[in-house]
Write a protein that holds these residues in place. Sequence first.
Motif, mmCIF file in Angstrom:
data_model
loop_
_atom_site.group_PDB
_atom_site.id
_atom_site.type_symbol
_atom_site.label_atom_id
_atom_site.label_comp_id
_atom_site.label_asym_id
_atom_site.label_seq_id
_atom_site.Cartn_x
_atom_site.Cartn_y
_atom_site.Cartn_z
ATOM 1 N N VAL A 113 57.718 57.761 -53.811
ATOM 2 C CA VAL A 113 57.934 59.209 -53.771
ATOM 3 C C VAL A 113 56.648 60.015 -53.694
ATOM 4 N N ASN A 114 55.476 59.385 -53.893
ATOM 5 C CA ASN A 114 54.208 60.127 -53.830
ATOM 6 C C ASN A 114 53.709 60.196 -52.383
ATOM 7 N N LEU A 115 54.497 60.849 -51.560
ATOM 8 C CA LEU A 115 54.223 60.891 -50.122
ATOM 9 C C LEU A 115 52.923 61.621 -49.802
ATOM 10 N N ASP A 116 52.603 62.679 -50.529
ATOM 11 C CA ASP A 116 51.358 63.407 -50.248
ATOM 12 C C ASP A 116 50.138 62.502 -50.433
ATOM 13 N N ASP A 117 50.171 61.626 -51.445
ATOM 14 C CA ASP A 117 49.078 60.686 -51.657
ATOM 15 C C ASP A 117 48.973 59.710 -50.486
ATOM 16 N N ILE A 118 50.131 59.219 -50.043
ATOM 17 C CA ILE A 118 50.160 58.258 -48.936
ATOM 18 C C ILE A 118 49.648 58.909 -47.654
ATOM 19 N N PHE A 119 50.083 60.138 -47.382
ATOM 20 C CA PHE A 119 49.636 60.828 -46.169
ATOM 21 C C PHE A 119 48.151 61.189 -46.247
ATOM 22 N N ALA A 120 47.657 61.503 -47.433
ATOM 23 C CA ALA A 120 46.231 61.797 -47.586
ATOM 24 C C ALA A 120 45.387 60.568 -47.255
ATOM 25 N N GLN A 121 45.868 59.388 -47.680
ATOM 26 C CA GLN A 121 45.136 58.162 -47.347
ATOM 27 C C GLN A 121 45.195 57.893 -45.845
ATOM 28 N N ALA A 122 46.355 58.126 -45.244
ATOM 29 C CA ALA A 122 46.478 57.952 -43.796
ATOM 30 C C ALA A 122 45.524 58.884 -43.056
ATOM 31 N N LYS A 123 45.416 60.116 -43.516
ATOM 32 C CA LYS A 123 44.496 61.068 -42.882
ATOM 33 C C LYS A 123 43.054 60.590 -42.998
ATOM 34 N N ALA A 124 42.708 60.008 -44.145
ATOM 35 C CA ALA A 124 41.349 59.489 -44.324
ATOM 36 C C ALA A 124 41.056 58.386 -43.310
ATOM 37 N N TYR A 125 42.030 57.511 -43.071
ATOM 38 C CA TYR A 125 41.848 56.452 -42.073
ATOM 39 C C TYR A 125 41.710 57.043 -40.667
ATOM 40 N N ILE A 126 42.518 58.049 -40.375
ATOM 41 C CA ILE A 126 42.443 58.692 -39.051
ATOM 42 C C ILE A 126 41.070 59.332 -38.855
ATOM 43 N N ASP A 127 40.624 60.082 -39.860
ATOM 44 C CA ASP A 127 39.332 60.775 -39.761
ATOM 45 C C ASP A 127 38.178 59.778 -39.624
ATOM 46 N N GLU A 128 38.290 58.670 -40.306
ATOM 47 C CA GLU A 128 37.239 57.646 -40.297
ATOM 48 C C GLU A 128 37.071 57.038 -38.909
ATOM 49 N N ARG A 129 38.174 56.903 -38.169
ATOM 50 C CA ARG A 129 38.144 56.245 -36.857
ATOM 51 C C ARG A 129 38.034 57.231 -35.692
ATOM 52 N N ALA A 130 38.242 58.509 -35.951
ATOM 53 C CA ALA A 130 38.223 59.501 -34.867
ATOM 54 C C ALA A 130 36.889 59.426 -34.101
ATOM 55 N N PRO A 131 36.926 59.611 -32.770
ATOM 56 C CA PRO A 131 38.073 60.025 -31.942
ATOM 57 C C PRO A 131 38.938 58.870 -31.424
ATOM 58 N N GLU A 132 38.765 57.681 -31.979
ATOM 59 C CA GLU A 132 39.687 56.606 -31.605
ATOM 60 C C GLU A 132 41.080 56.897 -32.164
ATOM 61 N N ILE A 133 42.107 56.407 -31.465
ATOM 62 C CA ILE A 133 43.475 56.528 -31.943
ATOM 63 C C ILE A 133 43.696 55.532 -33.081
ATOM 64 N N THR A 134 44.361 55.972 -34.138
ATOM 65 C CA THR A 134 44.718 55.093 -35.248
ATOM 66 C C THR A 134 46.237 54.991 -35.324
ATOM 67 N N ARG A 135 46.731 53.763 -35.189
ATOM 68 C CA ARG A 135 48.178 53.531 -35.187
ATOM 69 C C ARG A 135 48.621 52.987 -36.545
ATOM 70 N N PHE A 136 49.740 53.518 -37.023
ATOM 71 C CA PHE A 136 50.318 53.090 -38.291
ATOM 72 C C PHE A 136 51.690 52.472 -38.033
ATOM 73 N N GLU A 137 51.932 51.326 -38.642
ATOM 74 C CA GLU A 137 53.236 50.655 -38.563
ATOM 75 C C GLU A 137 53.992 50.932 -39.861
ATOM 76 N N ALA A 138 55.197 51.491 -39.735
ATOM 77 C CA ALA A 138 55.976 51.876 -40.923
ATOM 78 C C ALA A 138 57.060 50.868 -41.278
ATOM 79 N N ALA A 139 57.105 49.724 -40.570
ATOM 80 C CA ALA A 139 58.193 48.774 -40.821
ATOM 81 C C ALA A 139 57.693 47.354 -41.074
ATOM 82 N N CYS A 140 56.484 47.223 -41.629
ATOM 83 C CA CYS A 140 55.967 45.879 -41.904
ATOM 84 C C CYS A 140 56.711 45.191 -43.035
ATOM 85 N N THR A 141 57.115 45.954 -44.045
ATOM 86 C CA THR A 141 57.747 45.359 -45.216
ATOM 87 C C THR A 141 59.147 45.907 -45.467
#
Length: 341
Positions: A113-141
């Motif tokens: 339920v802590n979606l804001d925390d999860i999205f903040a981490q995703a944003k950090a990964y995106i910013d770290e790799r920019a301007p490369e595209i960062t793909r997230f898989e939501a169905a691994c588990t």
Amino acid sequence: MKPFIPQLVYFEPEALNYPLGKELYEKFTNMHIDIRETTSHNQVRGIPGDNELQQYRNAKSTLVVGVRRTLKFDTSKPSAEYAIPLATGCMGHCHYCYLQTTLGSKPYIRVYVNLDDIFAQAKAYIDERAPEITRFEAACTSDIVGIDHLTHALKKAIEFIGATEYGRLRFVTKYEHVDHLLDAKHHGKTRFRFSVNSRYVIQNFEPGTSSFDARLEAARKVAHAGYPLGFIVAPIYMHDGWEEGYFELFERLNTNLQGIDLTDLTFELIQHRFTKPAKTVIQKRYPKTKLDLDETKRKYKWGRYGIGKYVYQDEEANRLNDTIRSYIAQFFPEATIEYFT
């Protein structure tokens, strides 16, 4: 099929500090579902059942609402850089599923339920790799689509990624319950993929999932809603008459997708594989399975972390690869095949 409704729900007390946790508690209370408390989503005890098999089956209809404390995302499959952790576990009973051993003694379904925390981490990964595209898989588990009518966490993730410049989202499902996702502001940055297979595999090894026809109807809906579309053919399995079975699969796909813009269609091809621990668990949980788990027929392939898998012998794997690619070339010549593994 009807959307999944849990028979039993556990809450971590901390989950009630989040808006989604409060919303789910109220929802399940109003539905008169049995609600219990657990100190941790990783330590759920008391799932009913007279024996291990009964407890396993009851766990598959148990939902645990918790907080995702480990926010370092796993590196993902061939299809993405990271796995975004929205849920763990699945209500389906696919005999071959690798979650049989990945989840081990915790086959219950967990949502975070802590979606804001999860999205903040995703944003950090995106910013770290920019301007490369960062793909997230939501169905691994998890099969996230199968539970998202309850949480809408996936819908929030789609809109979060849709608002980014360099983020992309991907997930795969065997479920038809997509209606609430059709109006999401995805901006073309989420690829919606469906798992498909031959009639034999779906009938014998995929109980508790939507029918092939229902999956295709859902695929038409999401394509009309502007989502990039893909299909994962997995596991590709050498059953009697498999060539005809997979030809029929692509023939039916072609017929059902008439009138859909398929210029950006993708396929991912995964041959059937299993590990020794998976074989033990599968045969215990599905003692009457027709799944062929004979190691002597297979090739042993070392994987990451020193865990090996039994895959088809090279000659058979090449036949599978060549055959499926030829069917795709015949019915979907403009499609991209992302990989065979």
